[in-house]
Scaffold this motif. Structure first.
Motif, PDB file in Angstrom:
ATOM      1  N   LEU A 128      -8.316  -3.488 -13.646  1.00  0.00           N
ATOM      2  CA  LEU A 128      -7.423  -4.118 -12.670  1.00  0.00           C
ATOM      3  C   LEU A 128      -7.015  -3.125 -11.585  1.00  0.00           C
ATOM      4  O   LEU A 128      -6.962  -3.473 -10.399  1.00  0.00           O
ATOM      5  CB  LEU A 128      -6.181  -4.668 -13.374  1.00  0.00           C
ATOM      6  N   LEU A 129      -6.752  -1.880 -11.967  1.00  0.00           N
ATOM      7  CA  LEU A 129      -6.395  -0.860 -10.983  1.00  0.00           C
ATOM      8  C   LEU A 129      -7.579  -0.543 -10.068  1.00  0.00           C
ATOM      9  O   LEU A 129      -7.398  -0.377  -8.855  1.00  0.00           O
ATOM     10  CB  LEU A 129      -5.918   0.413 -11.692  1.00  0.00           C
ATOM     11  N   ILE A 145      -6.108   5.808   9.474  1.00  0.00           N
ATOM     12  CA  ILE A 145      -6.043   7.134   8.851  1.00  0.00           C
ATOM     13  C   ILE A 145      -7.413   7.549   8.348  1.00  0.00           C
ATOM     14  O   ILE A 145      -7.658   8.726   8.091  1.00  0.00           O
ATOM     15  CB  ILE A 145      -5.008   7.154   7.707  1.00  0.00           C
ATOM     16  N   ARG A 146      -8.298   6.582   8.176  1.00  0.00           N
ATOM     17  CA  ARG A 146      -9.682   6.801   7.772  1.00  0.00           C
ATOM     18  C   ARG A 146      -9.818   7.308   6.342  1.00  0.00           C
ATOM     19  O   ARG A 146     -10.751   8.031   6.011  1.00  0.00           O
ATOM     20  CB  ARG A 146     -10.410   7.754   8.741  1.00  0.00           C
ATOM     21  N   TRP A 147      -8.876   6.926   5.475  1.00  0.00           N
ATOM     22  CA  TRP A 147      -9.016   7.216   4.056  1.00  0.00           C
ATOM     23  C   TRP A 147      -9.885   6.139   3.416  1.00  0.00           C
ATOM     24  O   TRP A 147      -9.927   4.995   3.872  1.00  0.00           O
ATOM     25  CB  TRP A 147      -7.652   7.252   3.367  1.00  0.00           C
ATOM     26  N   ASN A 148     -10.562   6.513   2.322  1.00  0.00           N
ATOM     27  CA  ASN A 148     -11.410   5.593   1.586  1.00  0.00           C
ATOM     28  C   ASN A 148     -10.819   5.315   0.203  1.00  0.00           C
ATOM     29  O   ASN A 148      -9.973   6.078  -0.284  1.00  0.00           O
ATOM     30  CB  ASN A 148     -12.823   6.176   1.416  1.00  0.00           C
ATOM     31  N   SER A 149     -11.286   4.248  -0.432  1.00  0.00           N
ATOM     32  CA  SER A 149     -10.753   3.857  -1.731  1.00  0.00           C
ATOM     33  C   SER A 149     -10.933   4.941  -2.784  1.00  0.00           C
ATOM     34  O   SER A 149     -10.049   5.168  -3.618  1.00  0.00           O
ATOM     35  CB  SER A 149     -11.434   2.561  -2.208  1.00  0.00           C
ATOM     36  N   TRP A 150     -12.073   5.622  -2.759  1.00  0.00           N
ATOM     37  CA  TRP A 150     -12.335   6.623  -3.789  1.00  0.00           C
ATOM     38  C   TRP A 150     -11.522   7.903  -3.599  1.00  0.00           C
ATOM     39  O   TRP A 150     -11.465   8.747  -4.486  1.00  0.00           O
ATOM     40  CB  TRP A 150     -13.824   6.959  -3.837  1.00  0.00           C
ATOM     41  N   ASP A 151     -10.861   8.050  -2.438  1.00  0.00           N
ATOM     42  CA  ASP A 151     -10.000   9.218  -2.230  1.00  0.00           C
ATOM     43  C   ASP A 151      -8.807   9.206  -3.179  1.00  0.00           C
ATOM     44  O   ASP A 151      -8.189  10.257  -3.416  1.00  0.00           O
ATOM     45  CB  ASP A 151      -9.501   9.266  -0.782  1.00  0.00           C
ATOM     46  N   VAL A 152      -8.485   8.034  -3.723  1.00  0.00           N
ATOM     47  CA  VAL A 152      -7.414   7.956  -4.720  1.00  0.00           C
ATOM     48  C   VAL A 152      -7.758   8.808  -5.932  1.00  0.00           C
ATOM     49  O   VAL A 152      -6.870   9.392  -6.565  1.00  0.00           O
ATOM     50  CB  VAL A 152      -7.208   6.486  -5.152  1.00  0.00           C
ATOM     51  N   TYR A 159      -9.906  -3.448  -3.438  1.00  0.00           N
ATOM     52  CA  TYR A 159      -9.701  -4.787  -2.892  1.00  0.00           C
ATOM     53  C   TYR A 159      -9.575  -4.825  -1.366  1.00  0.00           C
ATOM     54  O   TYR A 159     -10.136  -5.726  -0.723  1.00  0.00           O
ATOM     55  CB  TYR A 159      -8.468  -5.427  -3.545  1.00  0.00           C
ATOM     56  N   PRO A 160      -8.856  -3.883  -0.717  1.00  0.00           N
ATOM     57  CA  PRO A 160      -8.722  -3.962   0.749  1.00  0.00           C
ATOM     58  C   PRO A 160     -10.038  -3.878   1.511  1.00  0.00           C
ATOM     59  O   PRO A 160     -10.104  -4.272   2.683  1.00  0.00           O
ATOM     60  CB  PRO A 160      -7.823  -2.755   1.089  1.00  0.00           C
TER      61      PRO A 160
END
Length: 239
Positions: free
Chosen positions: A82-83, A179-186, A89-90
């Motif tokens: 889910l996380l 900001i140009r961050w990506n999902s995998w940057d988390v 998701y965005p």
């Protein structure tokens, strides 16, 4: 039988969206061939990322509905997926913001208003189609996960969940576009990401920009999602 019918409908929707995605990417390839320029290659990657939440939503369906597990074991297996779904998701609705690219990369002929050039409409149609596909993928996965939440915790909680997800996704779209961050940057750079997010919230001008953009995207997503839900619940009167 109801479950089989629902699964069949989901499969049909996904097949249609997949065919639409291939047609959209084919139009991008045609424009590269027609113009002789390596344009819009990033759209292939953006479209792939838009499909990633679908994969996680299908896994959630399998974990919650397909497997016969105890409640505790099911919860432990569902939370990580889910996380992951929420983090990626965005990327689906993010395709809406790509619609600005034709106005950046299209090169009109001198002295001719671009509005009258058919090539411009091909460029615009490419990203309009991508935006529609992104929205539909976004709403498909949200509706799928919301139905799981409704089955476990009821209708009210499921709508609180849906509104929260759309609000977070709207903010995520801002982060991705500006900001140009990506999902995998988390996962790869969490400390830097948190530092940047905290810094943004302390700068008044940027905070106002965040609120304005996020509010605009959220209202559009929320209204579109509600309309789509209403349409799916229409019933044709039989005489």
């Amino acid at each position: 039988m109801h479950k089989l019918g629902t699964n069949r409908n989901k499969l049909i929707v996904l097949i249609l969206l997949f065919i639409s995605t291939l047609c959209c990417l084919a139009l991008g390839a045609y424009l590269r061939e027609y113009t002789g320029r390596s344009i819009y290659l990033y759209l292939n990657w953006d479209m792939f990322l838009a499909w990633v939440p679908v994969g996680f939503a299908l896994i959630l369906d399998w974990l919650v509905i397909g497997l016969n597990m105890k409640r505790g074991a099911r919860l432990l297996s569902v939370i990580p997926i889910l996380l992951l779904w929420l983090f990626f998701y965005p990327n689906s609705a993010y395709l809406v913001t790509d619609i600005l690219h034709p106005f950046i990369h299209y090169k009109p002929e001198p002295g001719i208003p671009f509005l009258f050039e058919m090539e411009f409409w091909h460029h615009l149609l490419l990203f309009f189609t991508a935006a529609v596909i992104g929205l539909l993928l976004s709403f498909y996965t949200l509706y799928s996960v919301q139905e799981l939440v409704k089955g476990l915790y009821g209708r009210t909680i499921s709508w609180i969940f849906a509104v929260t997800v759309l609000l977070l996704a709207s903010y995520g779209i801002y982060i991705g576009r500006f900001i140009r961050w990506n999902s995998w940057d988390v996962f790869t750079r969490p400390k830097v990401l948190l530092t940047d997010l905290f810094t943004m919230l302390l700068e008044r001008e940027q905070l106002l920009h965040i609120i304005s953009f996020t509010k605009l995207i959220f209202v559009c997503l929320m209204l579109s999602y509600c309309v789509l839900i209403a349409i799916t619940h229409l019933r044709v009167n039989k005489y």
